[in-house]
Design a protein around this motif. Sequence first.
Motif, mmCIF file in Angstrom:
data_model
loop_
_atom_site.group_PDB
_atom_site.id
_atom_site.type_symbol
_atom_site.label_atom_id
_atom_site.label_comp_id
_atom_site.label_asym_id
_atom_site.label_seq_id
_atom_site.Cartn_x
_atom_site.Cartn_y
_atom_site.Cartn_z
ATOM 1 N N LEU A 17 0.816 -1.214 0.000
ATOM 2 C CA LEU A 17 0.000 0.000 0.000
ATOM 3 C C LEU A 17 0.850 1.265 0.000
ATOM 4 C CD1 LEU A 17 -2.961 -0.693 2.461
ATOM 5 C CD2 LEU A 17 -3.052 -0.503 -0.013
ATOM 6 N N LEU A 18 1.989 1.231 0.672
ATOM 7 C CA LEU A 18 2.799 2.434 0.843
ATOM 8 C C LEU A 18 3.780 2.667 -0.305
ATOM 9 C CD1 LEU A 18 3.527 2.215 4.687
ATOM 10 C CD2 LEU A 18 1.871 3.648 3.508
ATOM 11 N N LYS A 19 3.728 1.839 -1.331
ATOM 12 C CA LYS A 19 4.572 2.090 -2.499
ATOM 13 C C LYS A 19 3.998 3.249 -3.311
ATOM 14 C CE LYS A 19 6.254 -2.650 -3.144
ATOM 15 N NZ LYS A 19 6.252 -3.841 -4.053
ATOM 16 N N PRO A 20 4.842 4.103 -3.893
ATOM 17 C CA PRO A 20 4.327 5.174 -4.775
ATOM 18 C C PRO A 20 3.609 4.569 -5.979
ATOM 19 C CG PRO A 20 6.611 5.571 -4.153
ATOM 20 C CD PRO A 20 6.292 4.188 -3.691
ATOM 21 N N GLN A 21 2.334 4.919 -6.167
ATOM 22 C CA GLN A 21 1.523 4.312 -7.218
ATOM 23 C C GLN A 21 0.298 5.174 -7.471
ATOM 24 O OE1 GLN A 21 -0.374 0.612 -5.652
ATOM 25 N NE2 GLN A 21 0.585 1.219 -3.717
ATOM 26 N N GLN A 22 -0.397 4.860 -8.554
ATOM 27 C CA GLN A 22 -1.633 5.561 -8.884
ATOM 28 C C GLN A 22 -2.745 5.117 -7.935
ATOM 29 O OE1 GLN A 22 -2.089 7.958 -11.166
ATOM 30 N NE2 GLN A 22 0.094 7.896 -11.691
ATOM 31 N N LEU A 23 -3.734 5.989 -7.787
ATOM 32 C CA LEU A 23 -4.857 5.682 -6.904
ATOM 33 C C LEU A 23 -5.667 4.518 -7.473
ATOM 34 C CD1 LEU A 23 -6.127 6.800 -4.282
ATOM 35 C CD2 LEU A 23 -7.669 8.112 -5.705
ATOM 36 N N TYR A 24 -6.112 3.624 -6.599
ATOM 37 C CA TYR A 24 -6.903 2.473 -7.029
ATOM 38 C C TYR A 24 -8.281 2.932 -7.508
ATOM 39 C CZ TYR A 24 -3.411 -0.387 -4.610
ATOM 40 O OH TYR A 24 -2.256 -0.974 -4.191
ATOM 41 N N SER A 25 -8.930 2.061 -8.277
ATOM 42 C CA SER A 25 -10.284 2.341 -8.737
ATOM 43 C C SER A 25 -11.290 1.923 -7.669
ATOM 44 C CB SER A 25 -10.559 1.581 -10.041
ATOM 45 O OG SER A 25 -10.514 0.179 -9.818
ATOM 46 N N HIS A 26 -12.545 2.348 -7.858
ATOM 47 C CA HIS A 26 -13.599 1.966 -6.908
ATOM 48 C C HIS A 26 -13.785 0.451 -6.893
ATOM 49 C CE1 HIS A 26 -15.255 5.775 -5.451
ATOM 50 N NE2 HIS A 26 -15.013 6.269 -6.655
ATOM 51 N N ARG A 27 -13.677 -0.155 -8.055
ATOM 52 C CA ARG A 27 -13.860 -1.608 -8.129
ATOM 53 C C ARG A 27 -12.785 -2.338 -7.326
ATOM 54 N NH1 ARG A 27 -14.143 -5.141 -13.769
ATOM 55 N NH2 ARG A 27 -14.461 -7.187 -12.797
ATOM 56 N N LEU A 119 -1.730 18.382 -3.233
ATOM 57 C CA LEU A 119 -1.944 17.516 -4.399
ATOM 58 C C LEU A 119 -2.609 16.216 -3.989
ATOM 59 C CD1 LEU A 119 -1.519 16.947 -7.406
ATOM 60 C CD2 LEU A 119 0.759 16.079 -6.844
ATOM 61 N N LEU A 120 -2.206 15.674 -2.853
ATOM 62 C CA LEU A 120 -2.814 14.436 -2.353
ATOM 63 C C LEU A 120 -4.291 14.646 -2.034
ATOM 64 C CD1 LEU A 120 -2.534 11.527 -1.338
ATOM 65 C CD2 LEU A 120 -1.743 12.435 0.846
ATOM 66 N N ARG A 121 -4.613 15.736 -1.361
ATOM 67 C CA ARG A 121 -6.010 16.021 -1.014
ATOM 68 C C ARG A 121 -6.846 16.261 -2.262
ATOM 69 N NH1 ARG A 121 -9.152 20.698 0.288
ATOM 70 N NH2 ARG A 121 -10.753 20.241 1.856
ATOM 71 N N GLN A 122 -6.302 16.979 -3.228
ATOM 72 C CA GLN A 122 -7.035 17.251 -4.461
ATOM 73 C C GLN A 122 -7.286 15.966 -5.243
ATOM 74 O OE1 GLN A 122 -8.131 20.275 -4.898
ATOM 75 N NE2 GLN A 122 -9.229 19.851 -6.808
ATOM 76 N N THR A 123 -6.314 15.067 -5.247
ATOM 77 C CA THR A 123 -6.491 13.779 -5.934
ATOM 78 C C THR A 123 -7.603 12.964 -5.284
ATOM 79 O OG1 THR A 123 -4.129 13.774 -6.493
ATOM 80 C CG2 THR A 123 -5.300 11.692 -6.680
ATOM 81 N N LEU A 124 -7.658 12.963 -3.972
ATOM 82 C CA LEU A 124 -8.715 12.238 -3.271
ATOM 83 C C LEU A 124 -10.092 12.849 -3.549
ATOM 84 C CD1 LEU A 124 -6.994 11.622 0.190
ATOM 85 C CD2 LEU A 124 -7.465 9.930 -1.585
ATOM 86 N N LEU A 125 -10.177 14.181 -3.577
ATOM 87 C CA LEU A 125 -11.460 14.826 -3.838
ATOM 88 C C LEU A 125 -11.942 14.553 -5.259
ATOM 89 C CD1 LEU A 125 -10.985 18.267 -2.021
ATOM 90 C CD2 LEU A 125 -12.406 16.330 -1.300
ATOM 91 N N ILE A 126 -11.013 14.505 -6.228
ATOM 92 C CA ILE A 126 -11.395 14.169 -7.602
ATOM 93 C C ILE A 126 -11.913 12.732 -7.658
ATOM 94 C CG2 ILE A 126 -10.494 13.806 -9.934
ATOM 95 C CD1 ILE A 126 -8.599 16.141 -9.447
ATOM 96 N N PHE A 127 -11.279 11.851 -6.915
ATOM 97 C CA PHE A 127 -11.710 10.452 -6.881
ATOM 98 C C PHE A 127 -13.103 10.306 -6.263
ATOM 99 C CE2 PHE A 127 -11.847 6.493 -4.350
ATOM 100 C CZ PHE A 127 -11.793 5.564 -5.376
ATOM 101 N N LEU A 128 -13.438 11.180 -5.310
ATOM 102 C CA LEU A 128 -14.696 11.064 -4.572
ATOM 103 C C LEU A 128 -15.788 12.000 -5.063
ATOM 104 C CD1 LEU A 128 -13.106 11.026 -0.999
ATOM 105 C CD2 LEU A 128 -14.013 9.041 -2.201
#
Length: 343
Positions: A17-27, A119-128
């Motif tokens: 989980l802690l490896k640098p990677q793209q955000l997972y999908s909802h599925r 950037l992390l917070r903005q990425t999470l908000l776009i995902f949600l």
Amino acid sequence: MNDIVGTMFNKSFMDELLKPQQLYSHRTLKTVLTRLAHASIMRLNPASMDRLYELMIMAFKYQVFLCPRPKDLLLISYNHIDSIRELVKETPMALNQVDEAHRKIIEVYTSLSEGEFQLLRQTLLIFLQDSHVRVSLFMKSKVQNPNGRFVLTASGPVPHGMEVPGLIRMFDEKGKEVKRSEFPTGGCYSSPIREGSFELHGDRVIRLGLNMYNVNHPEETHTSKASSVKTDDTPNLLAKEELNQLARLMGSMKAENTPKPEPVFRINLFTSDQEEEEEEARTAGGAGEPLFGVINIQAMQDEQVATQLAEIAGQFTEGEEQSDNPGSSSSKGDDLLAMMDHL
């Protein structure tokens, strides 16, 4: 709970989980949640799992959305971990796993800059951003609108390191303050209390990330005062009789205490009904008139009608045999199965 926590904070799982990677999908997230839940003896059907995932997503969106500053995402996560640590405090092995995972999170995220947290917070908000499931708890607390969107309140403490808005200061070319003016902010803001602890243990100050079901809601816990209107405790006889009639219809009340019913008709679909034979024997023995009139409906096919139908079916069969190839012995169903075997 120990099984779920042990699986979730497993060393190999946390390292991945802690490896640098793209955000997972909802599925993918839903699959991970299902695996975690089923790591214990708990089993949920797909519909319940979908509702659990939606509740989890909306609760997390609420926390990220109302996060005072991007870096406070760590404090929210630490509140989560502190709550989990409290659940498994009686199990040393699971408690050590939680502490080790907490140390890794501190090591990975504490060194990030304010811009990286934003950037992390903005990425999470776009995902949600497309999740607008209505949660009854949020609706009662007036933090969610009927359309599923959250409400931003123009009040409360400002983020740590910020000043209360409402003041304009002007400086000259030497950096000296020369003028001050105030403006209405449209809200009731206050200074920050103090900064939360980013260590392994400590006071996080921020309340986001705690158990949202522990909050008392006035509309749920309010008890009305003694009313001056006198209530009538006399039972409603009509309502009682209606309930008794409903119980009799459902077959849950004995018939000896009920008045004698009026003569009714009974539909008998089959001539071999045991109750009808008993009623006929009782009537033939001179016991009196039957309790109900029986309407006999012959559900079995008549022999003459069955013979005529067989003859008609035979004519169709003969016609089909004449039109088919005499050398062919396979039916349409066999041809279909053979075709599927070749696919």
